[in-house]
Design a protein around this motif. Structure first.
Motif, mmCIF file in Angstrom:
data_model
loop_
_atom_site.group_PDB
_atom_site.id
_atom_site.type_symbol
_atom_site.label_atom_id
_atom_site.label_comp_id
_atom_site.label_asym_id
_atom_site.label_seq_id
_atom_site.Cartn_x
_atom_site.Cartn_y
_atom_site.Cartn_z
ATOM 1 N N TRP A 15 -3.630 58.328 15.808
ATOM 2 C CA TRP A 15 -5.060 57.978 15.750
ATOM 3 C C TRP A 15 -5.277 56.542 15.305
ATOM 4 O O TRP A 15 -6.245 55.897 15.737
ATOM 5 C CB TRP A 15 -5.826 58.950 14.851
ATOM 6 N N SER A 16 -4.384 56.023 14.438
ATOM 7 C CA SER A 16 -4.611 54.662 13.935
ATOM 8 C C SER A 16 -4.398 53.633 15.052
ATOM 9 O O SER A 16 -5.108 52.630 15.119
ATOM 10 C CB SER A 16 -3.742 54.360 12.715
ATOM 11 N N TYR A 17 -3.452 53.915 15.954
ATOM 12 C CA TYR A 17 -3.276 53.027 17.121
ATOM 13 C C TYR A 17 -4.485 53.132 18.043
ATOM 14 O O TYR A 17 -4.981 52.127 18.556
ATOM 15 C CB TYR A 17 -2.015 53.402 17.910
ATOM 16 N N MET A 18 -4.966 54.377 18.251
ATOM 17 C CA MET A 18 -6.114 54.582 19.144
ATOM 18 C C MET A 18 -7.363 53.907 18.571
ATOM 19 O O MET A 18 -8.150 53.296 19.302
ATOM 20 C CB MET A 18 -6.367 56.090 19.324
ATOM 21 N N LYS A 19 -7.528 53.991 17.261
ATOM 22 C CA LYS A 19 -8.699 53.388 16.603
ATOM 23 C C LYS A 19 -8.691 51.861 16.771
ATOM 24 O O LYS A 19 -9.688 51.256 17.148
ATOM 25 C CB LYS A 19 -8.667 53.767 15.115
ATOM 26 N N THR A 20 -7.530 51.243 16.495
ATOM 27 C CA THR A 20 -7.424 49.788 16.637
ATOM 28 C C THR A 20 -7.645 49.366 18.082
ATOM 29 O O THR A 20 -8.256 48.341 18.365
ATOM 30 C CB THR A 20 -6.023 49.330 16.160
ATOM 31 N N HIS A 21 -7.161 50.179 19.010
ATOM 32 C CA HIS A 21 -7.224 49.869 20.437
ATOM 33 C C HIS A 21 -8.591 50.192 21.022
ATOM 34 O O HIS A 21 -8.897 49.836 22.162
ATOM 35 C CB HIS A 21 -6.124 50.685 21.148
ATOM 36 N N GLY A 22 -9.443 50.910 20.230
ATOM 37 C CA GLY A 22 -10.781 51.269 20.698
ATOM 38 C C GLY A 22 -10.791 52.442 21.665
ATOM 39 O O GLY A 22 -11.694 52.549 22.492
ATOM 40 N N ASP A 23 -9.804 53.358 21.568
ATOM 41 C CA ASP A 23 -9.754 54.532 22.454
ATOM 42 C C ASP A 23 -10.557 55.692 21.866
ATOM 43 O O ASP A 23 -10.475 55.956 20.666
ATOM 44 C CB ASP A 23 -8.302 55.016 22.640
ATOM 45 N N ALA A 24 -11.299 56.394 22.730
ATOM 46 C CA ALA A 24 -12.068 57.547 22.262
ATOM 47 C C ALA A 24 -11.107 58.650 21.805
ATOM 48 O O ALA A 24 -9.975 58.724 22.281
ATOM 49 C CB ALA A 24 -12.945 58.066 23.401
ATOM 50 N N GLY A 25 -11.580 59.480 20.884
ATOM 51 C CA GLY A 25 -10.794 60.639 20.479
ATOM 52 C C GLY A 25 -10.047 60.455 19.171
ATOM 53 O O GLY A 25 -9.496 61.425 18.636
ATOM 54 N N TRP A 26 -10.021 59.236 18.624
ATOM 55 C CA TRP A 26 -9.272 59.037 17.381
ATOM 56 C C TRP A 26 -9.938 59.763 16.215
ATOM 57 O O TRP A 26 -9.283 60.094 15.230
ATOM 58 C CB TRP A 26 -9.105 57.551 17.062
ATOM 59 N N GLN A 27 -11.261 60.051 16.358
ATOM 60 C CA GLN A 27 -12.029 60.621 15.239
ATOM 61 C C GLN A 27 -11.557 62.015 14.828
ATOM 62 O O GLN A 27 -11.859 62.468 13.732
ATOM 63 C CB GLN A 27 -13.518 60.683 15.585
ATOM 64 N N SER A 28 -10.783 62.683 15.717
ATOM 65 C CA SER A 28 -10.241 63.980 15.301
ATOM 66 C C SER A 28 -8.831 63.809 14.705
ATOM 67 O O SER A 28 -8.125 64.782 14.465
ATOM 68 C CB SER A 28 -10.212 64.945 16.479
#
Ligand SMILES: [Zn+2]
Length: 322
Positions: A15-28
């Motif tokens: 999730w931390s990679y997805m958050k930095t990259h701006g990808d949806a779905g990291w919030q779970s």
């Protein structure tokens, strides 16, 4: 002089990679820790190594990651703090937000591992005077965030190019991986001269003089194109450490120990197109090269040895303008 090298792993999660990259779905908070941590611990046990893990508070706070994170502490590795929310824009936080961010991470990590953290590495190599003052107030022994790497602005541009980040989100991430100014900082340990006293800094080692990266993910990335060239590069880097009297601090990541079959969602990340077996073979080679000439130690041990070195450490004023 006795040569040693500290090894540390930033336990960045999916999730931390997805958050930095701006990808949806990291919030779970999607997590690969159940897969990655056993692979990492097996590998380290084979080499008989105890290293330092910088853990994200948010992961420790979630029941689904409890087993993986407590296994790290149970295996005898050192535990450090890698912030609670893993936001590479930590440099934009107020003092009150920083206190809360560090405190929440400490509490969550302590509740799973039983360890009160004494070492810190900021997310995305984000460092400011306020963060350092906060660490000092909270009794930290060292910060390990500085990453004097000339290629960092290029790494940031590469990550942005494959993302869906808005201009505002890009501005928020403008210090991600550090700035040109960060690249000019020392490679060897030094002390920050702060209002509240001194704080030891152990930078992530880059190649002395050239300031080119030396962390495992970069070596694996080079190894993907040519194993021989990657080995020659690492040999040259270790040679430069030897010549300059630098005791290296080598940075590892979970992605060095898992492959594309373990986390297809992170395919955008350099080197995540390799299989786990191919990666572990490369990583083993680099470990063998390092361990042939250097005694492996934890970050805490590196901090103790650096602090007691003859003649003391150079001091730096915390001047930051990104
Ligand atoms: Zn991180």
């Amino acid at each position: 002089m006795k040569r040693y090298a500290s090894l540390s792993l930033d336990l960045d999660n999916q999730w931390s990679y997805m958050k930095t990259h701006g990808d949806a779905g990291w919030q779970s908070y999607p997590s690969y820790l159940d897969v990655a941590v056993p692979s990492i611990l097996d590998f380290l046990a084979k080499f008989g190594l105890k290293i330092s893990f910088f853990i994200i508070g948010q992961d420790a706070a979630l029941a689904k990651n409890r087993d993986a994170i407590s296994a790290i502490a149970a295996a005898g590795h050192e535990i450090g703090n890698h912030s609670f929310r893993h936001e590479p824009w930590l440099h934009l936080y107020s003092d009150a937000e920083l206190e809360r961010e560090l405190g929440e991470a400490e509490d969550a990590i302590r509740s799973v591992t039983g360890v009160h953290t004494r070492g810190f590495r900021g997310p995305g190599f984000s460092v400011t005077a306020s963060t350092l003052e906060t660490l000092l107030r909270r009794g930290y022994e060292y910060d390990a965030t500085v990453f004097p790497n000339l290629l960092n602005p290029l790494a940031r541009a590469y990550l942005f190019s494959g993302s869906k980040l808005s201009p505002a989100e890009r501005r928020q991430r403008s210090a991600l991986f550090g700035t040109w100014k960060d690249a000019m900082r020392p490679v060897k340990p030094f002390k920050w001269r702060l209002q509240g006293g001194e704080l030891l800094e152990i930078p992530v080692t880059t190649m002395p003089w050239l300031k080119l990266p030396l962390h495992l993910s970069y070596l694996v990335y080079l190894g993907k194109f040519s194993r021989i060239a990657a080995r020659a590069y690492f040999r040259a880097a270790l040679g430069a450490c030897k010549l300059s009297g630098t005791q290296p601090s080598i940075l590892l990541h979970p992605l060095d120990f898992i492959g594309r079959e373990d986390c297809p969602e992170l395919e955008f990340f350099p080197g995540m197109d390799l299989t786990r077996a191919r990666k572990l073979a490369l990583v083993s080679e680099f470990f063998e090269m390092l361990l042939a000439g250097w005694e492996p130690v934890t970050m805490g041990e590196h901090a103790r040895r650096a602090s007691s070195c003859k003649g003391g450490l150079p001091q730096l004023a915390p001047v930051f303008n990104a």
